[in-house]
Design a protein around this motif. Structure first.
Motif, PDB file in Angstrom:
ATOM      1  N   LYS A  57       0.889  -1.156   0.000  1.00  8.55           N
ATOM      2  CA  LYS A  57       0.000   0.000   0.000  1.00  8.55           C
ATOM      3  C   LYS A  57       0.926   1.204   0.000  1.00  8.55           C
ATOM      4  O   LYS A  57       1.883   1.262   0.779  1.00  8.55           O
ATOM      5  CB  LYS A  57      -0.874  -0.016   1.245  1.00  8.55           C
ATOM      6  N   CYS A  59       1.261   5.365   0.349  1.00  7.51           N
ATOM      7  CA  CYS A  59       0.511   6.497   0.899  1.00  7.51           C
ATOM      8  C   CYS A  59       1.340   7.771   0.854  1.00  7.51           C
ATOM      9  O   CYS A  59       2.566   7.742   0.822  1.00  7.51           O
ATOM     10  CB  CYS A  59       0.117   6.206   2.343  1.00  7.51           C
ATOM     11  N   CYS A  64      -1.449   7.285   6.467  1.00 10.23           N
ATOM     12  CA  CYS A  64      -2.089   6.693   5.283  1.00 10.23           C
ATOM     13  C   CYS A  64      -3.499   7.248   5.061  1.00 10.23           C
ATOM     14  O   CYS A  64      -4.422   6.519   4.699  1.00 10.23           O
ATOM     15  CB  CYS A  64      -2.097   5.169   5.370  1.00 10.23           C
ATOM     16  N   THR A  67      -4.086   7.378  -0.101  1.00 10.61           N
ATOM     17  CA  THR A  67      -3.310   6.377  -0.828  1.00 10.61           C
ATOM     18  C   THR A  67      -2.929   6.917  -2.200  1.00 10.61           C
ATOM     19  O   THR A  67      -3.617   7.772  -2.767  1.00 10.61           O
ATOM     20  CB  THR A  67      -4.096   5.061  -0.990  1.00 10.61           C
ATOM     21  N   TYR A 103       5.170   6.827   1.623  1.00 12.27           N
ATOM     22  CA  TYR A 103       5.343   5.703   2.538  1.00 12.27           C
ATOM     23  C   TYR A 103       4.802   4.443   1.887  1.00 12.27           C
ATOM     24  O   TYR A 103       3.684   4.435   1.373  1.00 12.27           O
ATOM     25  CB  TYR A 103       4.624   5.983   3.861  1.00 12.27           C
ATOM     26  N   GLU A 108       0.536  -6.072   3.398  1.00  9.98           N
ATOM     27  CA  GLU A 108      -0.906  -5.836   3.379  1.00  9.98           C
ATOM     28  C   GLU A 108      -1.662  -7.119   3.030  1.00  9.98           C
ATOM     29  O   GLU A 108      -1.155  -7.979   2.315  1.00  9.98           O
ATOM     30  CB  GLU A 108      -1.253  -4.753   2.353  1.00  9.98           C
TER      31      GLU A 108
END
Length: 144
Positions: A57, A59, A64, A67, A103, A108
């Motif tokens: 993921k 971000c 977060c 996204t 980031y 995930e």
């Protein structure tokens, strides 16, 4: 003193839970050496040295709250949702002579990758990078 110890224990538990939920979190700093902003710019990031898992993921901040679109680069040059160690991220803004941090959350449970059409632009000749630089900008990035 007991209050400080209790807060310290709570913070350690929170950090532990973050580690369990997200695996690793990579901060990537992208630098723009140009005298103009880069908008919706595609950045290629090779994660092969970091041993990332399948699903990521990406971000714009550590919490977060926003996204970023990204896709996985395939060995045939395509970019899609099939996990590899190379990703292309569409970064909303990299300021002139400045830096932007993004980031990458590893580990995930959901595949957050998207298709090539959400990362690159398309014209009659096929997909291409953003028009901001005509292939000549080359921002750099570093991990921390």
């Amino acid at each position: 003193m007991e209050g400080v110890k209790a807060i310290s224990r709570i913070l350690l538990v929170i950090l532990f839970l973050i580690g369990i939920c997200f695996g690793a979190i990579y901060k990537v700093t992208i630098s723009n050496p140009n005298s103009y902003d880069l908008t919706n710019y595609q950045v290629k990031i090779d994660l092969s040295s970091y041993g990332v898992s399948q699903y990521l993921k990406v971000c714009s901040d550590l919490s977060c709250s926003s996204t970023l679109n990204f896709c996985y680069e395939q060995s045939n040059g395509e970019c899609n949702t099939n996990p590899t160690s190379v990703i292309w991220v569409k970064v909303p803004n990299i300021p002139a002579n400045g830096r932007t941090d993004i980031y990458i959350f590893d580990g995930e449970a959901t595949n957050y990758a998207t298709t090539i059409s959400n990362i690159f632009y398309y014209n009659a000749y096929g997909y291409y990078l953003t028009s901001d630089c005509s292939y000549a900008c080359f921002p750099s990035f570093s991990f921390s």
